[in-house]
Design a protein around this motif. Structure first.
Motif, PDB file in Angstrom:
ATOM      1  N   LEU A 147       0.931   3.076  12.780  1.00 55.11           N
ATOM      2  CA  LEU A 147      -0.092   3.211  13.810  1.00 55.11           C
ATOM      3  C   LEU A 147      -0.809   1.870  13.892  1.00 55.11           C
ATOM      4  CD1 LEU A 147      -1.972   4.699  15.797  1.00 55.11           C
ATOM      5  CD2 LEU A 147      -3.311   5.463  13.813  1.00 55.11           C
ATOM      6  N   CYS A 148      -0.709   1.222  15.046  1.00 57.17           N
ATOM      7  CA  CYS A 148      -1.396  -0.050  15.271  1.00 57.17           C
ATOM      8  C   CYS A 148      -2.568   0.189  16.212  1.00 57.17           C
ATOM      9  CB  CYS A 148      -0.456  -1.069  15.904  1.00 57.17           C
ATOM     10  SG  CYS A 148       0.946  -1.529  14.881  1.00 57.17           S
ATOM     11  N   VAL A 149      -3.704  -0.396  15.885  1.00 53.53           N
ATOM     12  CA  VAL A 149      -4.878  -0.297  16.752  1.00 53.53           C
ATOM     13  C   VAL A 149      -5.405  -1.703  16.990  1.00 53.53           C
ATOM     14  CG1 VAL A 149      -7.273   0.497  16.899  1.00 53.53           C
ATOM     15  CG2 VAL A 149      -5.475   2.073  16.175  1.00 53.53           C
ATOM     16  N   ALA A 166       3.564   6.333   6.965  1.00 49.88           N
ATOM     17  CA  ALA A 166       3.162   5.438   8.053  1.00 49.88           C
ATOM     18  C   ALA A 166       2.114   4.435   7.589  1.00 49.88           C
ATOM     19  CB  ALA A 166       2.613   6.254   9.217  1.00 49.88           C
ATOM     20  N   LYS A 167       2.225   3.201   8.077  1.00 49.42           N
ATOM     21  CA  LYS A 167       1.229   2.171   7.825  1.00 49.42           C
ATOM     22  C   LYS A 167       0.179   2.196   8.930  1.00 49.42           C
ATOM     23  CE  LYS A 167       3.352   0.640   4.188  1.00 49.42           C
ATOM     24  NZ  LYS A 167       2.769   0.941   2.840  1.00 49.42           N
ATOM     25  N   PHE A 168      -1.049   1.881   8.567  1.00 45.75           N
ATOM     26  CA  PHE A 168      -2.163   1.797   9.507  1.00 45.75           C
ATOM     27  C   PHE A 168      -2.535   0.322   9.619  1.00 45.75           C
ATOM     28  CE2 PHE A 168      -2.075   6.158   8.476  1.00 45.75           C
ATOM     29  CZ  PHE A 168      -2.871   6.880   9.348  1.00 45.75           C
ATOM     30  N   ILE A 169      -2.285  -0.262  10.789  1.00 40.77           N
ATOM     31  CA  ILE A 169      -2.382  -1.717  10.965  1.00 40.77           C
ATOM     32  C   ILE A 169      -3.449  -2.047  11.995  1.00 40.77           C
ATOM     33  CG2 ILE A 169      -1.130  -3.794  11.667  1.00 40.77           C
ATOM     34  CD1 ILE A 169       1.464  -2.290  10.802  1.00 40.77           C
ATOM     35  N   THR A 202     -13.075   1.037   9.414  1.00 40.81           N
ATOM     36  CA  THR A 202     -13.377   2.345   9.997  1.00 40.81           C
ATOM     37  C   THR A 202     -12.410   3.398   9.478  1.00 40.81           C
ATOM     38  OG1 THR A 202     -14.238   1.288  11.998  1.00 40.81           O
ATOM     39  CG2 THR A 202     -13.659   3.616  12.161  1.00 40.81           C
ATOM     40  N   TRP A 203     -11.119   3.089   9.435  1.00 43.18           N
ATOM     41  CA  TRP A 203     -10.147   4.031   8.881  1.00 43.18           C
ATOM     42  C   TRP A 203     -10.503   4.393   7.446  1.00 43.18           C
ATOM     43  CZ3 TRP A 203      -5.570   0.773  11.055  1.00 43.18           C
ATOM     44  CH2 TRP A 203      -5.159   1.299  12.291  1.00 43.18           C
ATOM     45  N   LYS A 213     -13.464   4.445   6.074  1.00 46.90           N
ATOM     46  CA  LYS A 213     -14.603   5.368   6.107  1.00 46.90           C
ATOM     47  C   LYS A 213     -14.171   6.784   6.463  1.00 46.90           C
ATOM     48  CE  LYS A 213     -17.984   1.841   7.498  1.00 46.90           C
ATOM     49  NZ  LYS A 213     -18.822   1.349   8.630  1.00 46.90           N
ATOM     50  N   TRP A 214     -13.145   6.883   7.307  1.00 48.40           N
ATOM     51  CA  TRP A 214     -12.664   8.195   7.730  1.00 48.40           C
ATOM     52  C   TRP A 214     -11.825   8.874   6.648  1.00 48.40           C
ATOM     53  CZ3 TRP A 214     -10.609   6.616  13.258  1.00 48.40           C
ATOM     54  CH2 TRP A 214     -11.704   6.459  14.123  1.00 48.40           C
ATOM     55  N   GLY A 215     -11.410   8.139   5.635  1.00 46.29           N
ATOM     56  CA  GLY A 215     -10.656   8.740   4.546  1.00 46.29           C
ATOM     57  C   GLY A 215      -9.175   8.435   4.526  1.00 46.29           C
ATOM     58  N   VAL A 216      -8.724   7.508   5.351  1.00 40.80           N
ATOM     59  CA  VAL A 216      -7.314   7.105   5.276  1.00 40.80           C
ATOM     60  C   VAL A 216      -7.093   6.390   3.942  1.00 40.80           C
ATOM     61  CG1 VAL A 216      -5.476   5.716   6.315  1.00 40.80           C
ATOM     62  CG2 VAL A 216      -7.143   6.874   7.788  1.00 40.80           C
ATOM     63  N   PRO A 217      -6.091   6.792   3.167  1.00 43.16           N
ATOM     64  CA  PRO A 217      -5.866   6.178   1.856  1.00 43.16           C
ATOM     65  C   PRO A 217      -5.679   4.663   1.953  1.00 43.16           C
ATOM     66  CG  PRO A 217      -4.565   8.165   2.071  1.00 43.16           C
ATOM     67  CD  PRO A 217      -5.150   7.909   3.422  1.00 43.16           C
ATOM     68  N   GLU A 218      -6.288   3.943   1.022  1.00 43.35           N
ATOM     69  CA  GLU A 218      -6.298   2.494   1.075  1.00 43.35           C
ATOM     70  C   GLU A 218      -4.898   1.892   1.013  1.00 43.35           C
ATOM     71  OE1 GLU A 218      -9.061  -1.111  -0.710  1.00 43.35           O
ATOM     72  OE2 GLU A 218      -9.415   0.978  -1.277  1.00 43.35           O
ATOM     73  N   GLU A 219      -3.966   2.567   0.312  1.00 41.85           N
ATOM     74  CA  GLU A 219      -2.620   2.006   0.175  1.00 41.85           C
ATOM     75  C   GLU A 219      -1.846   2.018   1.500  1.00 41.85           C
ATOM     76  OE1 GLU A 219      -2.413   6.345  -1.275  1.00 41.85           O
ATOM     77  OE2 GLU A 219      -3.781   4.631  -1.448  1.00 41.85           O
TER      78      GLU A 219
END
Length: 355
Positions: free
Chosen positions: A114-116, A139-142, A150-151, A153-159
């Motif tokens: 997921l890219c933002v 999935a990676k959060f990029i 922000t992610w 703070k929302w609780g998305v795991p740091e890894e």
């Protein structure tokens, strides 16, 4: 399905109606096999897209599953709102959501990243983050620094989190994701905490707030300009990168506001990027920024023989599919109208068939 009016409530109506397309598009994306030497993508509204490659790498970018104004409230914008800071206007911004929800975020599967692009809530969405985190565990959060914070703070795991700044590259499956400079001046006057922003305590470094993206695939390269305004530096990006398709945040700017790229600057952006296809997005989602993309097509027709670099505009529809290079010479999208097998069985037309 309700059988009598006694079975109907506000809650049952919402659950049976939204998202309006149900899982129809989720199923279409999952079932699509991308041909070698090409890539496919679907427009999910605003600047949200789903990119799928021949190797079955799936990238989700800027999917927004929220809404705009739902009441008149006080009739005033909140203190520190970016549109207030940009224009000096206090009256409520009538940004009503203008498009249906074409995808069910909680039915999303198989996403590799997921890219933002930036922190604005019509790009950075908690519902999308929750669904991808739950359904796509690898999935990676990029995103740029503020997006990733922000992610977190929302609780998305740091890894799962990857911070990018212009010049960074991340390899996800068969796709190389390149972070590019953004030119989103509106983002610089955005604040979650208006008092801190007004006091000069919030960062003014664009690279921490927003990025553009290039998605390099085996079938071609996609440039995602997010909410960038027009910049001469698009030419730098076009000189240094091969760009086949470019998305730009097009819209009709209200009086006193410069937030979206206009029709003439969409053409300038395309020429600067040296892209083969330019596709306007974002104009669809807000009623107060709604614009007619045919204006771009008509201007292109007037100017196409005088362009330094040749390209074509493409008018998309939300929920529609675009495949490169298969669709590169098309000017407009049309949904499948069905009835391919008309008259393949006996019909019951109640008048003579010769009519």
């Amino acid at each position: 399905m309700a059988k009598t009016i006694n079975d109907v409530s506000r809650e049952s109506w919402i659950l049976s109606t939204f998202p309006e397309w149900g899982t129809y598009l989720n199923e279409e994306i999952a079932d699509t096999k991308v041909k070698e030497g090409s890539f496919s993508m679907w427009w999910l509204g605003c600047t949200g897209i789903w990119l799928k490659t021949h190797e079955d790498t799936n990238i989700l970018c800027d999917l927004w599953c929220g809404t705009g104004k739902q009441s008149h409230g006080s009739g005033k914008m909140r203190k520190g709102h970016q549109m207030m800071r940009m224009s000096g206007c206090q009256n409520l911004q009538p940004n009503l959501r203008n498009q249906p929800f074409v995808i069910d975020p909680f039915a999303i599967k198989g996403v590799d990243a997921l890219c933002v692009s930036h922190v604005h809530s019509d790009h950075l969405d908690i519902n999308t983050a929750a669904a991808v985190n739950e359904n796509c565990p690898d999935a990676k959060f990029i995103g740029p620094k503020q997006v990733v914070e922000t992610w977190k703070k929302w609780g998305v795991p740091e890894e799962k989190l990857i911070v990018v700044k212009p010049g960074d590259e991340v390899k996800v499956g068969s796709v190389t994701i390149k972070a590019m400079e953004a030119f989103d001046r509106t983002a610089l006057v955005t604040a979650d905490d208006p008092e801190e922003k007004l006091a000069g305590k919030m960062p003014q470094d664009m690279d921490q707030i927003a990025v553009n993206y290039i998605f390099e695939t085996s079938g071609g390269n996609l440039y995602h300009a997010a909410d960038s305004h027009y910049s001469n530096a698009f030419a730098k990006h076009g000189n240094e990168n091969k760009i086949d398709v470019a998305l730009g945040a097009y819209g009709e700017n209200p009086r006193g506001i410069t937030d979206k790229v206009t029709s003439i600057d969409i053409l300038r952006m395309a020429e600067s990027l040296k892209t083969n296809v330019v596709i306007p997005v974002h104009y669809d989602i807000w009623t107060n920024f709604y614009a007619d993309p045919k204006e771009i097509t008509e201007l292109w027709k007037l100017r196409k023989d005088r362009l330094q670099y040749k390209f074509k505009p493409f008018v998309w529809q939300v929920g529609g599919k675009f495949t490169y290079p298969e669709d590169k010479d098309r000017l407009e999208f049309m949904f499948d109208r069905g009835f391919d097998d008309v008259f393949s069985t006996d019909n019951d037309i109640p008048f003579p068939s010769f009519l």
